[in-house]
Design an enzyme around this catalytic site. Structure first.
Site, short mmCIF file in Angstrom:
data_model
loop_
_atom_site.label_atom_id
_atom_site.label_comp_id
_atom_site.label_asym_id
_atom_site.label_seq_id
_atom_site.Cartn_x
_atom_site.Cartn_y
_atom_site.Cartn_z
N LYS A 69 0.95 -1.29 -0.36
CA LYS A 69 0.22 -0.05 -0.22
C LYS A 69 1.22 0.90 0.01
CE LYS A 69 -4.11 2.21 2.15
NZ LYS A 69 -5.09 1.36 3.90
N SER A 144 -10.12 1.29 2.26
CA SER A 144 -9.14 1.86 1.68
C SER A 144 -8.07 1.45 0.77
CB SER A 144 -8.23 3.20 1.96
OG SER A 144 -7.54 2.06 3.88
N SER A 169 -10.26 -1.72 6.25
CA SER A 169 -9.68 -1.06 4.83
C SER A 169 -8.33 -2.97 4.49
CB SER A 169 -8.46 0.08 4.79
OG SER A 169 -9.43 1.14 4.76
#
Lengths: 468, 93
Positions: A69, A144, A169
């Site tokens: 990420k 996310s 997320s």
């Protein structure tokens, strides 16, 4: 295709010296670029040149491609947390999870798309990517850590992605994309080098194709870190030993909270109920329980998370890193100019909400109250864990929505969609989201939650379902 | 109780300069979010201690020894605003 192997098959061949890494990484680059054109899931894709390939020589993850990420700092590779204000930031150090991956021979092949600073459920609150669900490009991949969910589901070579969860997320994109997402206990994986959203909630964890893939990576990134004083004082272990090859759950007690089935899409409910029946058929005892605090989790979460975020984001002021402007004003005007220009609408909304929750006159009513509700949520969940090994339910109440449907939702509509994944995230308990059927080709996720530091249990139950 | 918020005060504390449209949008949003979240006031939390970290860890410190840190050029490598060996910031007074 010759590289369509599982992570464990690849690592076995890699250790034997049977992989031609130049050929393999040419295939990795070709496939990654092809998928990125379709799904726009990478913020940055570093070039894996011959020099890097020559460094592949040893380690338990020898030669394994890993994406991370964008919020996870990678030395020499842009790490912007999906945020315009951090565009161009090149960390001079690796996050602990990245240095541990590299030490074991893993190769970072990309930084994945996300909502800015992790602020979102659909991976749309960012100016850097327009990430799309690999099962239907008119739908969201979830947020996310949307880019990590896409990478895990779409890339056809052995690979695992590192996501990060504050309120769901990791689970949400795993559920929407059809991947396996493991959110560890708070503190099980060091947060050092994570561009933070909310310090008391953030957790780094793997998203992959199978429970065994994520268990392999967790084994190498977990464990105490002197650089993170909140990391749990417990050594890592080999989590693959919990893989339930025989799909036998005899003697396992599983709680199903009735509150997890409120306001649920009927087809999602049917798939999850079928999954629970499958767990029962493997020998598990299913017990219906009540988690009444579920009704208050979303409010408590958003009060705590935004209060912490509003202080964390105070550091983005256009001075030491990230976007800046010509310095000519008083500091108050300068900071306001930079922050107002580069933060997205959702970042501003969360900063404002969190600032309000911490303001004199409201702090006790909102922020402290939310902290006390978190205590009650943990107590309620611990009570269930006294007689049960795990809690099971849907990860998300819906399948991945279309972007046109999301446009019609208000902020509060979106926040309440997170309720089911918020419970374990607030309590800091480990959770696994695992695919559990589809509706019109769109995946559904089942979440398996256990008590603090009991990752082995969720891996055991998840892999039993996978192997049945 | 319906909550009303003072968007000027909040945005000034948060160091955000909002346009008129943003002021309208965020006032509406924050009021609807806070009114929806007001359900937490119904929960009896008398004598309940707040949980600041979900997993309690106490007094974890690392050994007090000097380690290598970033050199000046590396520390300054992500800013355009520098003067010599220092970060250049806006006027404080």
């Amino acid at each position: 295709m010759k590289y369509r192997q599982s992570v464990s098959e690849f690592l076995k061949e890699s250790k034997k010296g049977n992989i031609d890494y130049s050929d393999f990484y040419a295939y990795v680059a070709e496939q990654t670029e092809k998928n990125n054109k379709k799904f726009d899931f990478l913020v940055t894709m570093p070039d894996i040149d011959e020099k890097t390939i020559k460094t592949i020589s040893k380690g338990n993850l020898k030669g394994l491609p890993i994406t991370a990420k964008d919020a996870i700092c990678t030395k020499g590779i842009q790490s912007s947390a999906g945020a315009e204000i951090l565009k161009g930031y090149i960390p001079p150090f690796d996050a602990t999870c990245i240095s541990r991956i590299k030490k074991e021979g893993g190769i970072i092949i990309g930084k994945t798309a996300q909502d800015e600073f992790g602020f979102g459920t659909f991976c749309i609150n960012t100016a850097l990517n327009k990430a799309k669900n690999p099962n239907d490009i008119s739908r969201s991949p979830g947020g996310s850590s949307g880019g990590s969910g896409i990478a895990a589901a779409a890339l056809d070579f052995p690979h695992v992605s590192l996501g990060e969860s504050t309120g769901g997320s990791i689970s949400c994109p795993a559920s929407f994309c059809g991947a396996v997402g493991l959110t560890p206990t708070y503190g099980r994986v060091s947060r050092y080098g994570l561009i933070d959203y909310a310090n008391s909630l953030d957790k780094i964890g793997p998203i992959g194709k199978t429970t065994e893939d994520v268990a392999t990576i967790l084994s190498h990134i977990a464990g105490q870190d002197p650089m993170d004083s909140t990391s749990a004082p417990k050594k890592s272990e080999d989590y693959t030993k919990y893989i339930n090859k025989d799909a036998n759950l005899k003697g396992t007690n599983i709680a199903v909270p009735k509150e997890f089935f409120k306001d649920l899409d009927a087809k999602v409910e049917k798939n999850i109920r079928d999954g629970i029946a499958q767990l029962e058929s493997l020998g598990a005892n299913i017990n219906e329980v009540s988690l009444k605090m579920t009704d208050y989790a979303t409010a408590a979460y958003y009060m705590i998370a935004t209060a912490e975020a509003s202080t964390n984001l105070a550091k983005y002021s256009g001075m030491r890193y990230g976007q800046s402007e010509k310095i000519e004003d008083h500091f108050d005007e300068y900071f306001q100019k930079v922050r107002s220009k580069y933060f997205t609408e959702e970042s501003k909304r969360r900063i404002l909400l969190g600032t309000f929750a911490r303001m004199e006159g409201y702090r006790d009513q909102y922020y402290l109250k939310a902290m006390k509700i978190r205590t009650l949520i943990i107590e309620e969940m611990n009570k269930v864990f006294k007689n049960n090994d795990a809690i099971v339910g849907p990860t998300m109440p819906i399948i991945a929505p279309k972007f046109t449907e999301i446009d019609k939702l208000s902020a509060i509509d979106i926040y309440t969609i997170d309720t089911l994944s918020i419970m374990p995230n607030l309590a800091g308990t480990p959770m696994l989201s695992i695919p559990c059927g589809t509706i019109n080709n769109m995946p559904i996720g089942m979440q398996i939650i256990s008590s603090h530091l009991n990752e082995g249990r969720i891996i055991n139950i998840g892999s039993a379902l996978e192997n049945s | 109780m319906t909550i009303k918020i003072d968007i000027e005060k909040i945005s000034s504390t948060a160091k955000l300069k909002l346009t008129d449209n943003e002021k309208k949008l965020f006032t509406k949003d924050l009021e609807s979010i806070l009114n929806a979240f007001n359900n937490i006031s119904k929960v009896n939390t008398d004598n309940i201690k707040p949980t600041f970290h979900p997993v309690e860890v106490k007094n974890i410190t690392r050994e007090d020894k000097v380690e290598k840190s970033l050199d000046t050029e590396t520390a300054l490598s992500n800013t355009k605003n520098r003067q010599g060996r220092y970060f250049l910031g806006p006027r404080a007074i």
